[in-house]
Design an enzyme around this catalytic site. Sequence first.
Site, mmCIF file in Angstrom:
data_model
loop_
_atom_site.group_PDB
_atom_site.id
_atom_site.type_symbol
_atom_site.label_atom_id
_atom_site.label_comp_id
_atom_site.label_asym_id
_atom_site.label_seq_id
_atom_site.Cartn_x
_atom_site.Cartn_y
_atom_site.Cartn_z
ATOM 1 N N ASN A 124 25.395 34.523 32.634
ATOM 2 C CA ASN A 124 26.509 34.795 33.540
ATOM 3 C C ASN A 124 26.149 35.964 34.468
ATOM 4 O O ASN A 124 26.107 37.120 34.047
ATOM 5 C CB ASN A 124 27.756 35.117 32.707
ATOM 6 C CG ASN A 124 29.002 35.293 33.536
ATOM 7 O OD1 ASN A 124 28.975 35.906 34.605
ATOM 8 N ND2 ASN A 124 30.105 34.773 33.044
ATOM 9 N N LYS A 136 28.810 38.844 34.697
ATOM 10 C CA LYS A 136 28.774 39.812 33.593
ATOM 11 C C LYS A 136 27.604 40.777 33.750
ATOM 12 O O LYS A 136 27.747 41.978 33.556
ATOM 13 C CB LYS A 136 28.621 39.091 32.249
ATOM 14 C CG LYS A 136 29.877 38.534 31.669
ATOM 15 C CD LYS A 136 29.582 37.993 30.284
ATOM 16 C CE LYS A 136 30.791 37.301 29.696
ATOM 17 N NZ LYS A 136 30.527 36.808 28.335
ATOM 18 N N GLU A 190 23.522 28.727 21.136
ATOM 19 C CA GLU A 190 24.741 28.107 20.637
ATOM 20 C C GLU A 190 25.686 29.184 20.114
ATOM 21 O O GLU A 190 25.367 29.901 19.170
ATOM 22 C CB GLU A 190 24.428 27.116 19.525
ATOM 23 C CG GLU A 190 25.657 26.375 19.038
ATOM 24 C CD GLU A 190 25.362 25.373 17.937
ATOM 25 O OE1 GLU A 190 26.327 24.772 17.441
ATOM 26 O OE2 GLU A 190 24.188 25.207 17.574
ATOM 27 N N ASP A 244 30.656 39.348 24.357
ATOM 28 C CA ASP A 244 31.448 38.132 24.281
ATOM 29 C C ASP A 244 32.874 38.562 24.555
ATOM 30 O O ASP A 244 33.366 39.515 23.954
ATOM 31 C CB ASP A 244 31.334 37.445 22.926
ATOM 32 C CG ASP A 244 31.789 36.000 23.015
ATOM 33 O OD1 ASP A 244 31.042 35.193 23.606
ATOM 34 O OD2 ASP A 244 32.891 35.681 22.528
ATOM 35 N N PHE A 271 35.366 37.257 38.668
ATOM 36 C CA PHE A 271 34.945 35.954 38.168
ATOM 37 C C PHE A 271 35.835 35.584 36.984
ATOM 38 O O PHE A 271 36.713 36.353 36.586
ATOM 39 C CB PHE A 271 33.460 35.987 37.757
ATOM 40 C CG PHE A 271 33.167 36.890 36.596
ATOM 41 C CD1 PHE A 271 33.062 36.380 35.311
ATOM 42 C CD2 PHE A 271 33.006 38.257 36.775
ATOM 43 C CE1 PHE A 271 32.800 37.203 34.231
ATOM 44 C CE2 PHE A 271 32.737 39.092 35.699
ATOM 45 C CZ PHE A 271 32.636 38.573 34.431
ATOM 46 N N ASP A 322 39.845 36.402 36.401
ATOM 47 C CA ASP A 322 40.313 37.564 37.175
ATOM 48 C C ASP A 322 41.442 37.235 38.149
ATOM 49 O O ASP A 322 42.318 38.058 38.379
ATOM 50 C CB ASP A 322 39.153 38.207 37.943
ATOM 51 C CG ASP A 322 38.202 38.967 37.031
ATOM 52 O OD1 ASP A 322 38.494 39.085 35.818
ATOM 53 O OD2 ASP A 322 37.167 39.431 37.535
ATOM 54 N N LYS A 338 38.843 47.315 38.755
ATOM 55 C CA LYS A 338 38.705 46.613 37.474
ATOM 56 C C LYS A 338 37.736 47.351 36.553
ATOM 57 O O LYS A 338 38.022 47.562 35.376
ATOM 58 C CB LYS A 338 38.223 45.178 37.696
ATOM 59 C CG LYS A 338 37.979 44.420 36.404
ATOM 60 C CD LYS A 338 37.341 43.065 36.648
ATOM 61 C CE LYS A 338 36.996 42.391 35.327
ATOM 62 N NZ LYS A 338 36.281 41.131 35.499
ATOM 63 N N HIS A 378 38.549 45.579 29.909
ATOM 64 C CA HIS A 378 38.115 45.425 28.521
ATOM 65 C C HIS A 378 36.616 45.699 28.392
ATOM 66 O O HIS A 378 36.175 46.356 27.459
ATOM 67 C CB HIS A 378 38.460 44.025 28.014
ATOM 68 C CG HIS A 378 38.032 42.913 28.935
ATOM 69 N ND1 HIS A 378 38.487 42.799 30.233
ATOM 70 C CD2 HIS A 378 37.173 41.883 28.762
ATOM 71 C CE1 HIS A 378 37.935 41.751 30.802
ATOM 72 N NE2 HIS A 378 37.130 41.169 29.939
ATOM 73 N N ARG A 379 35.824 45.214 29.353
ATOM 74 C CA ARG A 379 34.377 45.436 29.321
ATOM 75 C C ARG A 379 34.056 46.912 29.568
ATOM 76 O O ARG A 379 33.181 47.489 28.928
ATOM 77 C CB ARG A 379 33.697 44.535 30.351
ATOM 78 C CG ARG A 379 32.186 44.501 30.221
ATOM 79 C CD ARG A 379 31.563 43.338 30.993
ATOM 80 N NE ARG A 379 31.873 42.069 30.343
ATOM 81 C CZ ARG A 379 32.704 41.142 30.835
ATOM 82 N NH1 ARG A 379 33.287 41.317 31.998
ATOM 83 N NH2 ARG A 379 32.932 40.036 30.166
#
Length: 194
Positions: free
Chosen positions: A7, A10, A39, A68, A154, A157, A177, A182-183
């Site tokens: 991503n 990210k 996975e 994550d 992204f 958002d 942001k 959270h990130r």
Amino acid sequence: MIMATQNKGKLAEINELVKEFGIDIMSMADAGFADLDIEENGTTCQENSFIKANTVMKLSGLPAIADDAGLFVEALEGEPGVHSARYAGEHGNDAANRKKILEELSKRNALTKEQRKAYFICVITLVYPDGKKIVCEGYCHGTIALEEKGEFGFGYDSIFIPDGYDQTFAELGVDVKNSFSHRAKALEELKGKL
């Protein structure tokens, strides 16, 4: 270190948040793992974050970092949650994921802010070849907008309105942001632990 993600949003967000510390985070593609498909079969964001970081660390022999994140909507019994990236069926189809959330809330006649409460969680895991592991978490509470608004960011958002604001993350812009998302909160904890 290598970031265990495909991503680009990210990766850019995390690099922006750690640049002041002189940390250079390579993408999986830059590290030669462009085709690696990890996975994510964990049942929590914590498990998936570890799975991704640990896989890349074992393959590369370098420290690896993974995050994550999930959006948990109360009226949808916590959905999409750990399945946020593939909520509508196709992994990474942000537009379809946003559309599905808005449709599911509409089906439930969830129109008020109280009925549209949601929160993001971000779990960041950093693993080292010597077995050391650092895990950090950040949360951001808010509500789901009635419609998409904004051009920045992204994922979800353009439909997530953080508490204390009247605009979506996509309207507020990346700098705003990144100051409290959270990130950002998980990375702030990581900075302290580093």
